[in-house]
Design an enzyme around this catalytic site. Structure first.
Site, short mmCIF file in Angstrom:
data_model
loop_
_atom_site.label_atom_id
_atom_site.label_comp_id
_atom_site.label_asym_id
_atom_site.label_seq_id
_atom_site.Cartn_x
_atom_site.Cartn_y
_atom_site.Cartn_z
N LYS A 170 -7.94 -10.10 -26.87
CA LYS A 170 -7.30 -8.75 -26.38
C LYS A 170 -8.58 -7.74 -26.35
CE LYS A 170 -2.44 -9.74 -27.11
NZ LYS A 170 -1.38 -9.38 -27.71
N LYS A 183 3.14 -11.81 -22.07
CA LYS A 183 3.93 -10.80 -21.40
C LYS A 183 3.09 -9.62 -20.71
CE LYS A 183 6.60 -10.72 -25.57
NZ LYS A 183 5.70 -10.62 -26.50
N LYS A 204 -3.29 -18.85 -21.96
CA LYS A 204 -1.73 -18.95 -22.29
C LYS A 204 -0.92 -17.71 -21.57
CE LYS A 204 -0.58 -15.82 -26.09
NZ LYS A 204 0.72 -15.44 -26.19
N1 AQP Z 1 2.59 -19.09 -23.96
C1 AQP Z 1 3.18 -19.45 -25.07
N2 AQP Z 1 3.56 -20.57 -25.33
C2 AQP Z 1 4.26 -20.96 -26.27
N3 AQP Z 1 4.62 -20.03 -27.23
C3 AQP Z 1 4.30 -18.56 -27.06
N4 AQP Z 1 4.42 -17.64 -27.72
C4 AQP Z 1 4.01 -16.47 -27.10
N5 AQP Z 1 3.37 -16.94 -25.94
C5 AQP Z 1 3.56 -18.24 -25.78
C6 AQP Z 1 5.23 -17.34 -29.10
O1 AQP Z 1 6.15 -16.68 -28.83
C7 AQP Z 1 6.50 -15.90 -30.03
C8 AQP Z 1 6.51 -14.39 -29.83
O2 AQP Z 1 5.15 -14.04 -29.48
P1 AQP Z 1 4.96 -12.32 -29.68
O3 AQP Z 1 5.57 -11.76 -28.44
O4 AQP Z 1 5.34 -11.91 -30.73
O5 AQP Z 1 3.51 -12.41 -29.30
P2 AQP Z 1 2.20 -12.95 -28.41
O6 AQP Z 1 2.10 -14.52 -29.12
O7 AQP Z 1 0.98 -12.20 -28.36
O8 AQP Z 1 3.12 -13.27 -27.08
P3 AQP Z 1 2.80 -12.99 -25.68
O9 AQP Z 1 3.75 -13.25 -24.69
O10 AQP Z 1 1.32 -13.05 -25.17
O11 AQP Z 1 2.59 -11.02 -25.91
P4 AQP Z 1 1.81 -10.07 -25.58
O12 AQP Z 1 1.15 -10.39 -24.14
O13 AQP Z 1 2.28 -8.79 -25.90
O14 AQP Z 1 0.62 -10.28 -26.65
C9 AQP Z 1 5.35 -16.49 -31.04
O15 AQP Z 1 5.96 -17.44 -32.00
C10 AQP Z 1 4.33 -17.01 -30.17
O16 AQP Z 1 3.50 -17.97 -30.75
#
Ligand code: AQP
Length: 344
Positions: free
Chosen positions: A125, A210, A207
């Protein structure tokens, strides 16, 4: 004692404390569903589940206040629509339980800079945010450790990307127990074998996220059928043209994984079904399967969102219970650290 009461007591004695949370940093995507929500719904049946919306994690990157409020409610509606039952599961909003930030501060004072500097997600990030990287983004794994440790959590179902953060929570629990006396349960990450890391549709080497810069990266749980079709048809694959689950071909493997999970078929079965067919046919079927899967879910989410007051009531009731539980743990922690002046 009646047999059913005895059975219930026996079951309770063997139930594990499971915890899972999602940041309301945007609309949840299919990766969040596969990596976190579905395993949580599964674990709700036989375990004591805590599931919450980690809004203080979301503000580690800029959020528009009105959008954040909407995303908190949409995440809650999504949990409920996916099958989280607030009668069985403690469902709440992180910011309503101030003990999370209080414990995070104490853990901050035991964590090492080097431990946080090693976090892959922070490094990724930071590469994007450069000079605008906040201290909160650096420190967020500590808040996550506090989220986990406050509730004597044994198991944390997460996607692969969060494994490193759960391992940090383990290390901090072990260190605190060593330095101040047995206080925290040491948690275990639980990562599903298939689907632990759903990749970006536009770039299958990273990966699905969001907060990706392009909406073509993710399949939102609220995308309409035409958007689903367009995103899947334009998903990056390769030139081989053979539908297969093969780690050296991340694009097609990612799509096969998604198909496999939502249709409950094995990747091998899917490979067999598409022998002699091209990516076009496969993607068309995947888009249809996703539409069939998402439309009823979207209808439920919409119904929950039409009753905003109810959603707020559910979150408030859960947060009150979470505060009571978290406060009990904090009373012990304050004593152990030495800041509590009452001796009893
Ligand atoms: N691509 C993914 N594949 C499988 N699991 C995923 N998770 C997130 N992306 C994937 C799982 O979803 C849960 C919640 O994640 P989060 O929203 O708290 O944060 P994150 O992991 O940082 O997810 P994002 O979508 O990438 O959010 P942003 O973009 O805001 O940082 C976790 O259990 C995560 O492992």
């Amino acid at each position: 004692m009646r047999l059913d009461t005895w059975r219930l007591e026996l079951k309770t004695a063997f139930m594990s404390k499971v915890l899972t949370a999602i940041q309301p940093s945007g609309i949840l995507h299919i990766g969040n569903y596969i990596g976190a929500i579905e395993p949580a719904v599964e674990s709700q049946r036989d375990n004591e589940l805590r599931m919450f919306v980690v809004d203080y994690h979301a503000i580690t990157v800029p959020q528009k206040p009105e959008e954040l409020r909407k995303n908190i409610l949409t995440a809650t509606a999504t949990y409920l629509a996916c099958g989280i039952d607030p009668k069985k599961t403690l469902l709440f909003q992180q910011s309503q339980v101030p003990q999370h930030t209080e414990l995070a501060w104490i853990l901050n004072c035991t964590a090492r800079m080097g431990e946080l500097e090693r976090m892959t997600q922070f490094k990724d990030k930071t590469r994007v945010r450069g000079e605008t990287t906040t201290v909160g983004l650096f420190d967020y794994p500590i808040l996550m450790a506090a989220d986990i440790l406050l509730y004597d959590t044994a198991i944390v179902p997460v996607g692969e990307d969060q494994k490193q953060h759960v391992e940090l929570a383990r290390d901090l629990a072990i260190r605190f127990n060593r330095d101040f006396g047995e206080t925290f349960v040491v948690p275990q990450p639980k990562i599903r074998e298939v689907g632990a890391r759903i990749m970006g549709l536009d770039d299958p080497t990273k990966k699905m996220s969001k907060s990706a810069s392009s909406p073509k990266n993710y399949l939102s749980l609220l995308d309409d059928p035409e958007t689903i079709r367009k995103k899947i048809m334009s998903a990056v694959t390769d030139n081989e043209g053979k539908v297969a689950f093969d780690e050296t071909r991340p694009g097609i493997s990612n799509l096969v994984t998604i198909f496999s999970i939502i249709t409950k078929q094995t990747p091998e079965q899917i490979e067999l079904d598409y022998i002699g067919k091209g990516y076009g046919d496969f993607k068309k079927d995947l888009a249809e399967a996703l539409t069939l899967f998402l439309l009823p879910l979207q209808a439920k989410i919409k119904t929950y969102l039409e009753h905003e007051d109810e959603l707020i009531k559910i979150l408030n009731a859960g947060s009150t219970r979470a505060r009571e539980e978290a406060e009990k743990k904090m009373e012990v922690v304050r004593k152990r650290v030495g800041v509590c002046l009452n001796q009893d």
